[in-house]
Motif scaffolding. Structure first.
Motif, PDB file in Angstrom:
ATOM      1  N   GLY B 132      -3.175   0.445   0.005  1.00  0.00           N
ATOM      2  CA  GLY B 132      -2.415   1.453   0.759  1.00  0.00           C
ATOM      3  C   GLY B 132      -1.072   1.798   0.153  1.00  0.00           C
ATOM      4  O   GLY B 132      -0.985   2.310  -0.964  1.00  0.00           O
ATOM      5  N   GLY B 133      -0.009   1.504   0.896  1.00  0.00           N
ATOM      6  CA  GLY B 133       1.319   1.940   0.496  1.00  0.00           C
ATOM      7  C   GLY B 133       1.975   1.089  -0.577  1.00  0.00           C
ATOM      8  O   GLY B 133       3.014   1.467  -1.124  1.00  0.00           O
ATOM      9  N   ILE B 134       1.393  -0.066  -0.911  1.00  0.00           N
ATOM     10  CA  ILE B 134       1.979  -0.917  -1.949  1.00  0.00           C
ATOM     11  C   ILE B 134       1.755  -0.241  -3.301  1.00  0.00           C
ATOM     12  O   ILE B 134       0.614   0.051  -3.641  1.00  0.00           O
ATOM     13  N   PRO B 135       2.808  -0.016  -4.077  1.00  0.00           N
ATOM     14  CA  PRO B 135       2.586   0.658  -5.372  1.00  0.00           C
ATOM     15  C   PRO B 135       2.047  -0.309  -6.424  1.00  0.00           C
ATOM     16  O   PRO B 135       2.653  -0.528  -7.463  1.00  0.00           O
ATOM     17  N   ILE B 136       0.865  -0.857  -6.151  1.00  0.00           N
ATOM     18  CA  ILE B 136       0.326  -1.920  -7.000  1.00  0.00           C
ATOM     19  C   ILE B 136      -0.306  -1.359  -8.271  1.00  0.00           C
ATOM     20  O   ILE B 136      -0.269  -2.009  -9.324  1.00  0.00           O
ATOM     21  N   ILE B 137      -0.888  -0.167  -8.183  1.00  0.00           N
ATOM     22  CA  ILE B 137      -1.463   0.440  -9.397  1.00  0.00           C
ATOM     23  C   ILE B 137      -0.333   0.695 -10.390  1.00  0.00           C
ATOM     24  O   ILE B 137      -0.433   0.374 -11.572  1.00  0.00           O
ATOM     25  N   LYS B 138       0.757   1.249  -9.883  1.00  0.00           N
ATOM     26  CA  LYS B 138       1.915   1.519 -10.745  1.00  0.00           C
ATOM     27  C   LYS B 138       2.506   0.219 -11.291  1.00  0.00           C
ATOM     28  O   LYS B 138       2.877   0.135 -12.462  1.00  0.00           O
ATOM     29  N   ALA B 139       2.582  -0.806 -10.455  1.00  0.00           N
ATOM     30  CA  ALA B 139       3.145  -2.075 -10.922  1.00  0.00           C
ATOM     31  C   ALA B 139       2.318  -2.630 -12.081  1.00  0.00           C
ATOM     32  O   ALA B 139       2.869  -3.066 -13.088  1.00  0.00           O
ATOM     33  N   ILE B 140       1.005  -2.601 -11.957  1.00  0.00           N
ATOM     34  CA  ILE B 140       0.169  -3.191 -13.012  1.00  0.00           C
ATOM     35  C   ILE B 140       0.056  -2.260 -14.222  1.00  0.00           C
ATOM     36  O   ILE B 140       0.166  -2.698 -15.356  1.00  0.00           O
ATOM     37  N   ARG B 141      -0.141  -0.962 -13.981  1.00  0.00           N
ATOM     38  CA  ARG B 141      -0.326  -0.045 -15.118  1.00  0.00           C
ATOM     39  C   ARG B 141       0.958   0.140 -15.912  1.00  0.00           C
ATOM     40  O   ARG B 141       0.933   0.376 -17.111  1.00  0.00           O
ATOM     41  N   GLU B 142       2.121   0.087 -15.199  1.00  0.00           N
ATOM     42  CA  GLU B 142       3.384   0.411 -15.851  1.00  0.00           C
ATOM     43  C   GLU B 142       4.389  -0.735 -15.783  1.00  0.00           C
ATOM     44  O   GLU B 142       4.942  -1.151 -16.792  1.00  0.00           O
ATOM     45  N   GLY B 143       4.639  -1.233 -14.580  1.00  0.00           N
ATOM     46  CA  GLY B 143       5.705  -2.216 -14.407  1.00  0.00           C
ATOM     47  C   GLY B 143       5.475  -3.509 -15.189  1.00  0.00           C
ATOM     48  O   GLY B 143       6.430  -4.146 -15.628  1.00  0.00           O
TER      49      GLY B 143
END
Lengths: 432, 432
Positions: B132-143
């Protein structure tokens, strides 16, 4: 695509970590970035024995890196204000992008540095400046971009969290744990930056700017350290179902913005209350997403390098395109100047510990003072004097109230004949 | 810059939420994105009373949106496989970017969809598909792009977490809580997707692909639900210092990749153990950053819309530039096919609950069976039979061991004369 050529300035813990992560994970990083990221040059006063620099150009002059035409991005890891600022501005002037882990530099000189970068069409990236390896800058600038951020709260100084954790887990005193932290290398010889909250205030200043789109204004951040927290307070907090954490708290209200670092009671049921030792954690509340929480290592070679290199990967993807494809430095296209509230205007709940003479009517006097100022009591513990002592303790939790009202109430309580010494006041946040 | 024109397909909970977040937070979103994001058209079978669509073009034909030349980005929120896939491919064919919250679609048809998007130079964004609202895709793909990801583990189904939380907090039975969850709208009338782990397997498939750069391979994900978890197991776990959570776990080992969803004992000291109710949480361990944890609402109108709109803001910044400035669909420029290990090859620790006749030598027989197979016992509880009953319980925690060895040990234990019924086996992860 051509490799990205990086110049690393500073080869201490973080610089060495960055050098090594770029080497160790080179293949993975290139697979993600779509191009290689290579270290073109390193500037260091002395070599780092953890780094194999035998095939790397090394100089002792950071400005040689900032002006090296073969370098695309400089990584500023020397720390401090003056030389670091000059270095970053020189690199920008020479058309280079900058990645930095320097929270003090960004919190104090960020507005000027970002303006210079924007004029040159380059970017200054600073994921590593806040909460080490946790990608919290990216989460707030990008991941939560849909939201109006209502508030954020973070454990953003590992040293302070280590000390508070030890005080609670082992019933130790502040100065005893501080000494150990210094021996372990968690705390500096001069621990002021960490334990008095200045380091946390730098980081909170940055977080609040990217959350609300306001200028960086470190000088307006209220800062209170943890050196006055006693074992007793840790234990009473526990008895009330709370933990004491050194929090940076920022809230967007109709009147303005809270910006404050201080010891804080938080409910033990929150996952952030379990963030112990040197770990960092940031909670962010947005009007669409509700509460989110981010936890990880806030310092150290590997975690900080993780953040530095993530910025390099972002640059690798976007540096050849127009600057508009990169995220705004402070997240917002247009910064709006919103008032930062003086601490007297801030509304929060309180934990009070009052030492009193053990006689009839004392609690009634305290309760009357609070009630006359519109302060409701949420919970109360009254302890009998210990065997052989004469003083009793009253511990109170209040509802939310403006700090100036609490100041007046505390002054009145301290003025009572029955009150002994100062009232201990620790702010309380529910983080709900 | 020109506004981004969005076509929203589906105006249910998430579609309505997205429509409303874009309206409510329009000013903030434009300040962040540097341009307005406006809803050009909506496709819905019926209007959503929560949305004021009086000034919006509405159609009942999703394909009219996918082919509308005025629409830059379609937001696919109709769910399911067939029509959604056709819709997304049609939009791509028409040169439009796509944002979707459809985890099933991405987990099962993602490779095909991403290939089509890459051929057209457009992007398919799916932050809302996981947690849901956790930006987990962004964290793993980028962060966390600097890291080799070693493992990740997530509570990625809110319904299951709600049920397990209620079972623990209130000592309730699985089916009793499930019924309440259905009444509250947390669980579907057919709860299979949630409680048998299929929904979590979709999400884990996506997370492991972007963590390791492997193709999406939902069909190889081992999936075990929570319907067999008993109150007893919840209580014994507690006694041993653990909580039972329904985890998706993926680990990168030398032999291959683990990909598995099952009930799991985790130490109660971890912050993730405190993630209760319908919340989601993902832990990610990288070789530079160590452990990081991300917590937030895994479903609901606002949180999911937060993720959808974050994707729109990313697109607003990058859609007019070359596709190479946008992050690779599965995070890596080149996907490598690494073996997903069959569950028999996976190594993990175990909780075993064995019902036995209360006679001498039973524990010794069990211990011998384990020891002969190289399985070390980490902790043990043996309970006397309850008053009036004849069966005792042996509860064991083991060290890590390959699943096939544990299968053999369990078969041998079940073959003992003293063992009654089947052995209960729950996997254990330390997440350290």
């Amino acid at each position: 695509m051509k490799p990205v050529k990086v110049g690393i300035c500073g080869l201490g813990t973080v610089g060495g970590g960055t050098f090594n992560v770029l080497a160790t994970n080179a293949q993975n990083i290139a697979r993600r970035a779509g191009r290689e990221i290579i270290v073109e040059q390193v500037a260091a006063r002395s070599l780092n024995p953890a780094c194999d620099t035998s095939n790397t150009k090394v100089t002792d002059d950071v400005f040689a890196v900032a002006t090296n035409p073969d370098v695309d991005v400089i990584v500023e890891l020397i720390g401090g204000y003056d030389v670091a600022k000059k270095l970053v501005l020189t690199a920008i002037e020479n058309g280079k992008h900058v990645v930095t882990a320097n929270k003090a530099l960004i919190a104090v000189h960020g507005d000027e540095i970002f303006a210079a970068a924007e004029a040159k069409g380059v970017s200054v990236m600073y994921e590593a400046a806040v909460a080490g390896g946790i990608p919290i800058i990216k989460a707030i600038r990008e991941g939560l971009a849909a939201n109006r951020i209502n508030w954020l709260a973070g454990i953003i100084n590992g040293t302070g969290n280590f000390i508070l954790t030890e005080m609670r887990d082992k019933g130790r005193d502040f100065y005893d744990v501080l000494k150990e932290a210094q021996e372990l290398g968690y705390a500096e010889a001069d621990p002021t930056f960490d334990v008095e909250g200045i380091d946390a205030a730098h980081k909170l200043t940055i977080l609040s700017s990217i959350a609300y789109g306001i200028p960086l204004q470190f000088e307006r951040c209220y800062t209170e350290g943890i050196s006055k927290i006693t074992r007793e307070d840790v234990e009473f907090a526990e008895e009330l179902g709370y933990r004491i954490k050194h929090l940076g708290v920022s809230r967007q209200t109709e009147k303005g913005i809270d910006l404050r670092v201080h010891p804080t009671l938080i409910p033990e049921a929150r996952p952030i209350a379990k963030v112990d030792g040197v770990l960092n954690a940031v909670m962010v509340n947005g009007n669409a997403v509700g509460n989110t929480l981010y936890v990880g290592a806030g310092a150290g070679a590997g975690p900080t390098a993780s953040a530095v290199v993530a910025d390099l990967v972002d640059l690798a993807r976007t540096m050849d395109a127009d600057a508009s494809v990169r995220v705004n430095h402070l997240a917002f296209d247009k910064i709006e100047d919103v008032q930062v509230l003086p601490i007297e205007e801030v509304e929060t709940a309180y934990y009070l510990r009052i030492q009193v003479q053990d006689k009839a009517g004392v609690l009634a006097s305290v309760a009357t003072i609070l009630s006359e100022r519109g302060i409701n009591i949420e919970a109360i513990i009254q302890k009998e004097p210990k065997e052989g002592e004469e003083l009793a303790q009253i511990i109170l939790l209040t509802h939310r109230i403006q700090e100036k009202n609490m100041n007046a109430a505390i002054a009145a309580i301290e003025g009572l004949d029955s009150t002994v010494g100062s009232v201990t006041r620790i702010r309380v946040e529910q983080l709900a």
